[in-house]
Design a protein around this motif. Structure first.
Motif, mmCIF file in Angstrom:
data_model
loop_
_atom_site.group_PDB
_atom_site.id
_atom_site.type_symbol
_atom_site.label_atom_id
_atom_site.label_comp_id
_atom_site.label_asym_id
_atom_site.label_seq_id
_atom_site.Cartn_x
_atom_site.Cartn_y
_atom_site.Cartn_z
ATOM 1 N N GLY A 370 0.795 -1.221 0.000
ATOM 2 C CA GLY A 370 0.000 0.000 0.000
ATOM 3 C C GLY A 370 0.826 1.268 0.000
ATOM 4 O O GLY A 370 0.330 2.328 -0.389
ATOM 5 N N THR A 371 2.086 1.189 0.434
ATOM 6 C CA THR A 371 2.921 2.382 0.457
ATOM 7 C C THR A 371 3.441 2.702 -0.939
ATOM 8 O O THR A 371 3.513 1.839 -1.818
ATOM 9 N N HIS A 372 3.842 3.946 -1.117
ATOM 10 C CA HIS A 372 4.469 4.357 -2.372
ATOM 11 C C HIS A 372 5.737 3.541 -2.610
ATOM 12 O O HIS A 372 6.027 3.165 -3.754
ATOM 13 N N PHE A 373 6.469 3.276 -1.536
ATOM 14 C CA PHE A 373 7.703 2.500 -1.677
ATOM 15 C C PHE A 373 7.423 1.099 -2.209
ATOM 16 O O PHE A 373 8.199 0.576 -3.022
ATOM 17 N N TYR A 374 6.341 0.472 -1.766
ATOM 18 C CA TYR A 374 6.014 -0.882 -2.203
ATOM 19 C C TYR A 374 5.479 -0.878 -3.633
ATOM 20 O O TYR A 374 5.894 -1.684 -4.476
ATOM 21 N N ARG A 375 4.594 0.054 -3.912
ATOM 22 C CA ARG A 375 3.943 0.079 -5.221
ATOM 23 C C ARG A 375 4.892 0.513 -6.337
ATOM 24 O O ARG A 375 4.677 0.188 -7.501
ATOM 25 N N ASN A 376 5.954 1.243 -5.970
ATOM 26 C CA ASN A 376 6.885 1.760 -6.980
ATOM 27 C C ASN A 376 8.321 1.305 -6.710
ATOM 28 O O ASN A 376 9.270 2.020 -7.018
ATOM 29 N N LYS A 377 8.445 0.108 -6.149
ATOM 30 C CA LYS A 377 9.770 -0.358 -5.730
ATOM 31 C C LYS A 377 10.763 -0.468 -6.879
ATOM 32 O O LYS A 377 11.941 -0.119 -6.735
ATOM 33 N N GLU A 378 10.326 -0.964 -8.031
ATOM 34 C CA GLU A 378 11.252 -1.103 -9.159
ATOM 35 C C GLU A 378 11.739 0.263 -9.629
ATOM 36 O O GLU A 378 12.943 0.480 -9.839
ATOM 37 N N GLU A 379 10.808 1.183 -9.776
ATOM 38 C CA GLU A 379 11.162 2.540 -10.231
ATOM 39 C C GLU A 379 12.119 3.217 -9.250
ATOM 40 O O GLU A 379 13.018 3.965 -9.665
ATOM 41 N N LEU A 380 11.917 2.966 -7.963
ATOM 42 C CA LEU A 380 12.736 3.609 -6.933
ATOM 43 C C LEU A 380 14.054 2.877 -6.676
ATOM 44 O O LEU A 380 14.889 3.360 -5.916
ATOM 45 N N GLY A 381 14.214 1.710 -7.279
ATOM 46 C CA GLY A 381 15.436 0.942 -7.071
ATOM 47 C C GLY A 381 15.476 0.184 -5.767
ATOM 48 O O GLY A 381 16.552 -0.131 -5.250
ATOM 49 N N ILE A 382 14.304 -0.127 -5.226
ATOM 50 C CA ILE A 382 14.230 -0.892 -3.980
ATOM 51 C C ILE A 382 14.162 -2.385 -4.306
ATOM 52 O O ILE A 382 13.298 -2.822 -5.072
ATOM 53 N N LYS A 383 15.039 -3.142 -3.733
ATOM 54 C CA LYS A 383 15.008 -4.596 -3.866
ATOM 55 C C LYS A 383 14.607 -5.193 -2.526
ATOM 56 O O LYS A 383 15.309 -5.021 -1.517
ATOM 57 N N ILE A 384 13.461 -5.860 -2.478
ATOM 58 C CA ILE A 384 13.001 -6.491 -1.242
ATOM 59 C C ILE A 384 13.643 -7.863 -1.137
ATOM 60 O O ILE A 384 13.561 -8.680 -2.053
ATOM 61 N N LEU A 385 14.287 -8.126 -0.010
ATOM 62 C CA LEU A 385 15.112 -9.318 0.156
ATOM 63 C C LEU A 385 14.373 -10.514 0.734
ATOM 64 O O LEU A 385 14.984 -11.548 1.001
ATOM 65 N N THR A 386 13.071 -10.387 0.937
ATOM 66 C CA THR A 386 12.305 -11.495 1.513
ATOM 67 C C THR A 386 10.925 -11.563 0.878
ATOM 68 O O THR A 386 10.421 -10.560 0.377
ATOM 69 N N ASP A 387 10.340 -12.759 0.896
ATOM 70 C CA ASP A 387 8.948 -12.904 0.483
ATOM 71 C C ASP A 387 8.082 -13.347 1.657
ATOM 72 O O ASP A 387 6.951 -13.794 1.483
ATOM 73 N N LYS A 388 8.618 -13.194 2.865
ATOM 74 C CA LYS A 388 7.904 -13.591 4.076
ATOM 75 C C LYS A 388 7.348 -12.352 4.772
ATOM 76 O O LYS A 388 8.104 -11.478 5.191
ATOM 77 N N TRP A 389 6.031 -12.305 4.906
ATOM 78 C CA TRP A 389 5.406 -11.123 5.479
ATOM 79 C C TRP A 389 5.833 -10.883 6.929
ATOM 80 O O TRP A 389 5.893 -9.731 7.367
#
Length: 426
Positions: A370-389
């Motif tokens: 729901g955050t801008h960071f989550y919804r636009n992670k690729e554009e912002l260059g954010i790499k999430i290192l886990t798939d565990k909530w």
């Protein structure tokens, strides 16, 4: 027993996880009780997840079980739901809270979840319970729910408008083990979220900028009850942005000052929605603590994510200390644009605030759904290192940015901790 309400726990119990009474569940319980329902509640953040307790709940054959979950606690909510369904598939399971409100379709893909409550839960649960237990109404007419029809198709009904918070009964605090909470007597002062759209916060996504405050008179009634009948000595106003409406705040402060006895309270807000006059008024009305979201010590980062200045922060904290208000400043690391240089600026600023008497809360940036960071992670260059909530807990790093590796981030955080004398939470 008709209805059980469960607060899903974090994976690792910590002082932070049992900080405050889960007001959302307590309000839902109070509305259902007012309507004549038999309700019990369990906060597994107090005990940790205990499936034997879940088994005991099922043995009492409730008709409906409601589970509240944040992103971090969602995996444990699923464990609880699946255990319930294994033992008695006839029990209807409703899940609510931020995670389900943001990702209702994904949550409804789970076989163990029958319904999702989106947004506020009181009226939604009231109508859903009437449908499930009394056979009244139609699912398609219940605003604020998601459900699967007979063919397994997911349906999301229209959101409902914010309730009038003055019309709600006080939260059913007695259903919870109050003695175990650090904040026993927290008070909800408004419904909805914050009008600021910070890119790291999901509140604006859930509430779409809507906010509906309680009337000052209504809040005073609850304050009187807590102090006179419950023996409260300190209350916390549970709202992210308590001072957003200064006229409303000043009216509440006037009424607090008219009480026959002094009270002490705390709140959270931003440095750009207070001034010296308001802070002095708050202090004279019993305000003893304020938490400010500062987020970064780099002005360049603040300009992009918060819209406040370091000078505002320093001035406000100085004013609070002069007025004998305990102050806490919260920071997040890293932001997408952070570099080693900007985080070292944050290190110096944290040290400055710490030395000036502010407590410091520092967390890792978690790009919540729901955050801008989550919804636009690729554009912002954010790499999430886990798939565990359950790793979205802000207590350890789960991202890399275009400027910083995981190792960089850990080394910089350790550098801050050592330099400032802060203690790192496990």
């Amino acid at each position: 027993m008709e209805i059980v309400l469960i607060n899903a726990p974090v994976t690792k119990v910590s002082p932070h996880s049992k900080l405050a009474l889960p007001l959302g569940l307590a309000y839902i319980a109070s509305v259902l009780i007012q309507e004549g329902r038999t309700v019990s509640a369990i906060d597994f953040n107090i005990s940790g997840l205990n499936l034997r307790r879940v088994d005991n709940i099922v043995k009492k054959r409730p008709s409906v079980i409601g589970i509240s979950a944040h992103t971090e606690t969602y995996p444990n909510a699923l464990i609880i739901a699946k255990r319930i369904k294994e033992l008695d598939n006839s029990i209807s399971i409703v899940i609510g809270g931020p995670h389900a409100s943001i990702l209702p379709e994904q949550v409804l893909l789970e076989d163990a979840i029958d319904y999702v409550a989106i947004g506020e839960g009181e009226a939604t649960m009231s109508e859903l319970v009437k449908y499930l237990i009394d056979g009244e109404g139609q699912l398609e007419d219940i605003k604020g729910i998601g459900y699967k029809d007979a063919d397994g198709k997911i349906n999301l009904n229209q959101r409902r408008e914010l309730l009038d918070p003055d019309a709600l009964p006080y939260p059913a605090r007695d259903l919870f083990p109050l003695e175990f909470y650090q904040e026993q007597w927290n008070i909800s002062t408004a419904r909805g979220g914050c009008p600021f759209q910070c890119p790291f916060c999901s509140a604006s996504f859930i509430w779409e900028g809507r906010r509906r405050p309680r009337s000052p008179e209504n809040i005073i009634e609850e304050l009187r009850m807590l102090y006179e009948k419950r023996g409260a000595t300190y209350t916390f106003f549970s709202e992210d942005l308590f001072t957003i409406n200064k006229k409303w705040v000043k009216k509440l402060l006037e009424l607090i000052k008219q009480l026959e006895y002094p009270i002490q309270w705390g709140c959270a807000t931003r440095v750009d929605v207070v001034d010296e006059e308001l802070l002095a008024d708050m202090a004279s009305a019993g305000c003893r603590s304020i938490q400010f979201g500062v987020e970064s010590g780099s002005q360049r980062i603040l300009d992009s994510v918060k819209g406040i200045t370091k000078e505002q922060v320093v001035k406000v904290i100085k004013t609070c200390k002069k007025l004998d208000i305990n102050v806490a400043s919260s920071f997040m690391i890293p932001f997408p644009q952070d570099t080693k240089e900007t985080i070292r600026e944050t290190k110096e600023f944290i040290k400055k605030l710490y030395d000036s008497g502010s407590r410091i809360y520092m967390s890792y940036t978690s790009p919540y759904p729901g955050t801008h960071f989550y919804r636009n992670k690729e554009e912002l260059g954010i790499k999430i290192l886990t798939d565990k909530w359950d790793e979205f807990d802000a207590k350890h790093n789960i991202i890399e940015t275009k400027h910083l590796s995981n190792q960089d981030i850990e080394e910089l955080v350790n550098e801050i901790v050592q330099y400032t004398g802060l203690k790192k939470r496990a």
